[in-house]
Design a protein around this motif. Sequence first.
Motif, PDB file in Angstrom:
ATOM      1  N   ASP A 195       0.977  -0.991  -0.016  1.00  0.00           N
ATOM      2  CA  ASP A 195       0.136   0.007   0.053  1.00  0.00           C
ATOM      3  C   ASP A 195       0.858   1.324   0.019  1.00  0.00           C
ATOM      4  N   PRO A 196       0.790   2.034  -1.183  1.00  0.00           N
ATOM      5  CA  PRO A 196       1.814   2.936  -1.264  1.00  0.00           C
ATOM      6  C   PRO A 196       1.667   4.187  -0.032  1.00  0.00           C
ATOM      7  N   LEU A 197       0.495   4.364   0.482  1.00  0.00           N
ATOM      8  CA  LEU A 197       0.148   5.398   1.389  1.00  0.00           C
ATOM      9  C   LEU A 197       0.713   4.905   2.642  1.00  0.00           C
ATOM     10  N   LEU A 200     -11.287  -9.288  -9.278  1.00  0.00           N
ATOM     11  CA  LEU A 200     -11.407  -7.859  -8.922  1.00  0.00           C
ATOM     12  C   LEU A 200     -12.642  -7.861  -8.148  1.00  0.00           C
ATOM     13  N   HIS A 201     -12.695  -7.360  -6.942  1.00  0.00           N
ATOM     14  CA  HIS A 201     -14.162  -7.528  -5.993  1.00  0.00           C
ATOM     15  C   HIS A 201     -14.237  -6.145  -5.681  1.00  0.00           C
ATOM     16  N   SER A 249      -6.452  -6.765  -4.919  1.00  0.00           N
ATOM     17  CA  SER A 249      -7.413  -6.792  -5.991  1.00  0.00           C
ATOM     18  C   SER A 249      -7.377  -5.024  -6.486  1.00  0.00           C
ATOM     19  N   ALA A 250      -7.087  -4.293  -5.502  1.00  0.00           N
ATOM     20  CA  ALA A 250      -6.877  -3.124  -5.833  1.00  0.00           C
ATOM     21  C   ALA A 250      -5.599  -2.668  -6.617  1.00  0.00           C
ATOM     22  N   SER A 302      -4.998  -1.582 -11.203  1.00  0.00           N
ATOM     23  CA  SER A 302      -4.651  -0.328 -11.786  1.00  0.00           C
ATOM     24  C   SER A 302      -2.970  -0.865 -12.371  1.00  0.00           C
ATOM     25  N   ALA A 303      -2.736  -1.980 -12.182  1.00  0.00           N
ATOM     26  CA  ALA A 303      -1.144  -2.400 -12.493  1.00  0.00           C
ATOM     27  C   ALA A 303      -0.676  -1.930 -13.896  1.00  0.00           C
TER      28      ALA A 303
END
Length: 247
Positions: A60-62, A89-90, A97-98, A102-103
């Motif tokens: 998670d980059p954040l 993707l859910h 999934s997130a 966006s990969a």
Amino acid sequence: MPHGFDGAVLRALGAKEHALTVRGTTRLAPHFARVHFDAPTLFQQATDSPAAWIRLWIEDPLTGVEFQRAYTISAADVPEARIDVDFLLHEPAGPASAWASSASAGDRVIAQSLGSTSFAPAPDASGLILIGDAAAVPAINSILRSLDPQREVRVLLERSHDEDELIPLTPHPGAEVRWIPRDGSSSLARAAAEMLSPGMQVWAVGETGSLKALRPVVKERAPGNRKSVHIQAYWIEGRAMGRERRV
């Protein structure tokens, strides 16, 4: 290089960390994506075998937290050191999934493997049934690819959404495929009861509650030895499965 207690434990067991780089993505169905990776060192440990899987660390980059999730190697090109991994993707989206939604080319994740696999044919079995849901399709596809074309196999899949049936399945001339709607944790067990028979090899993965209901049905309808029955939870409804660590 990523770190953390769980990563350290895996490394102590001999699971090295391998950098995977995204080459591109393909949307196979409305909520099912295939991510193509360069994996230059992965096959020093991983195997290209039916239902082989790896652990991915998704950051998670954040927050700087990495989440461990297990995924089947959907396709492998060992000489070229490339793999494909399919992601369901859910919503609400979990970390994997997130990330997959966006990969893009150049993105990197860390993978670990201990040569994990979860399918081997039972030579004494009278038949084979593969049971699962949308999350199980990548593993079931890899098993279907490994089977002799003359082998008869039953495939029972539970769908949570009508779009689940759009997820591509590996064609196999001996496969009888049945999709059923998920209607609580007992729907898969009820359908399986109609398809099971003594002596069958049973390979089942999916949601924990569904598999809990399935176990006694398998024991009653298709009794066998430990080598002929494999039942493994992939996910828990309403809860996350996997580990996390800070970079």
